[in-house]
Design an enzyme around this catalytic site. Structure first.
Site, PDB file in Angstrom:
ATOM      1  CB  SER A 182      -9.707  -3.732   3.242  1.00 53.93           C
ATOM      2  OG  SER A 182     -10.034  -4.986   2.698  1.00 53.93           O
ATOM      3  NE  ARG A 223      -3.633  -2.466   0.005  1.00 54.21           N
ATOM      4  CZ  ARG A 223      -3.342  -3.601  -0.649  1.00 54.21           C
ATOM      5  NH1 ARG A 223      -2.246  -3.679  -1.397  1.00 54.21           N
ATOM      6  NH2 ARG A 223      -4.148  -4.639  -0.577  1.00 54.21           N
ATOM      7  CD  GLU A 231      -6.239  -0.786   2.098  1.00 57.63           C
ATOM      8  OE1 GLU A 231      -6.905  -0.979   1.067  1.00 57.63           O
ATOM      9  OE2 GLU A 231      -5.735  -1.700   2.770  1.00 57.63           O
TER      10      GLU A 231
END
Length: 304
Positions: free
Chosen positions: A227, A177, A297
């Site tokens: 998510s 990420r 996230e």
């Protein structure tokens, strides 16, 4: 329209009226379906327009934010002061041999479809990721044992000096990420993906399998950003949240999904504050019970 009415004329010289929205509801542009308005929302239809827009913003000290499909962003209830540049119109996808060249606003599901139709394997993992190419490269998006770093060859970006550069995979610093694009605040304009020739029926079968798995395991019927938390090293966020007894935990109109604890969802017309309160409670409770830090996230923008 709050702070930047005086700048409308600057953008009017560059944009058609239909490409400019004043006091635009960000809840209509992000997957969470929450959040206050942005002063100006612009929808460029060319890379040159993007470049000139950012030049205007920088020259006039106007804060600006760039979004693709709005699938990994949470805007606070007070909205955003400044400009949001939405890149959804930059969505061309081209197949050349075993390569796919896609503009930043192209949806990952459409790139996956183009790959399947061209009998190109390697992009199946992205068939259900709701984001765009730009956002996917920015954060090295991934799912089901695949990620952008496995298939990307290069990215064309607008750097912080307003120069267009092509960055090869070796210099993108792609990790979990993260990417050099994120680290330096570059804007992805295009990406080239290097795929492999395969059997069309087998590629489609894998897409169908992943689509079914996603539908069975994820709360797709509710607004969310997918998510909610990054995966902590050595753990799975959803498992930690479930083990903490937080499945179904709700504040206002937001809650932890009963279907998949890794998802915070807008279950009953919640506000951004509801969503954030759930996120922060989950973070604090997991830390308290297991000593593990969870980091969102989703990117959080705007004012309370």
């Amino acid at each position: 329209m709050k702070h930047y009415g005086e700048y409308k004329n600057l953008f009017s010289k560059l944009y058609e009226e239909s490409q400019i929205q004043l006091d635009a509801k960000m809840s209509e542009h992000i997957y969470f379906k929450v959040g206050g308005p942005v002063d100006i929302l612009l929808t460029p239809n060319s890379i040159q327009q993007v470049k000139e827009t950012i030049t205007i913003c920088k020259e006039n000290n106007i804060p600006f934010y760039v979004i693709g499909n709005g699938s990994n962003i949470l805007v606070k209830d007070g909205g955003i002061r400044g400009v949001v540049i939405k890149l959804c119109e930059l969505n061309k996808i081209e197949c050349i041999g075993n390569k796919i060249i896609a503009e930043c606003g192209a949806l990952l599901k459409d790139v996956s479809k183009a790959a399947t139709e061209g009998s190109l394997a390697g992009f199946q993992f992205a068939c259900g990721i709701p984001g765009s190419v730009g956002g996917a490269v920015f954060m090295n998006a991934g799912a089901y044992d695949g990620e952008i770093s496995f298939v990307i060859e290069s990215a064309e970006v607008l750097d912080d000096n307003q120069e267009i550069r092509i960055i090869p995979k070796s210099e993108l610093n792609l990790g979990y990420r993260q990417s050099v694009v994120m680290q330096k605040g570059y804007i992805v304009l295009r990406a080239t993906f290097n795929l492999v020739n395969g059997d069309k029926e087998k590629i489609q079968a894998r897409v169908d399998e992943l689509t079914k798995r996603r539908e069975e395991r994820q709360p797709l019927e509710y607004p969310s950003a997918g998510s909610t938390f990054k995966r902590p090293e050595g753990y799975f966020a959803g498992k930690l949240i479930e083990d903490a007894g937080l499945k179904g935990f709700a504040i206002g109109g937001a809650c932890v999904s009963e279907k998949h604890a890794g998802f915070v969802i807008n279950c009953k017309n919640g506000t951004a504050k509801d969503v954030l309160d759930v996120i922060y409670h989950v973070r604090d409770e997991v830390k308290k019970q297991f000593g593990v830090d969870l980091y969102p996230e989703v990117r959080i923008w705007g004012e309370d």
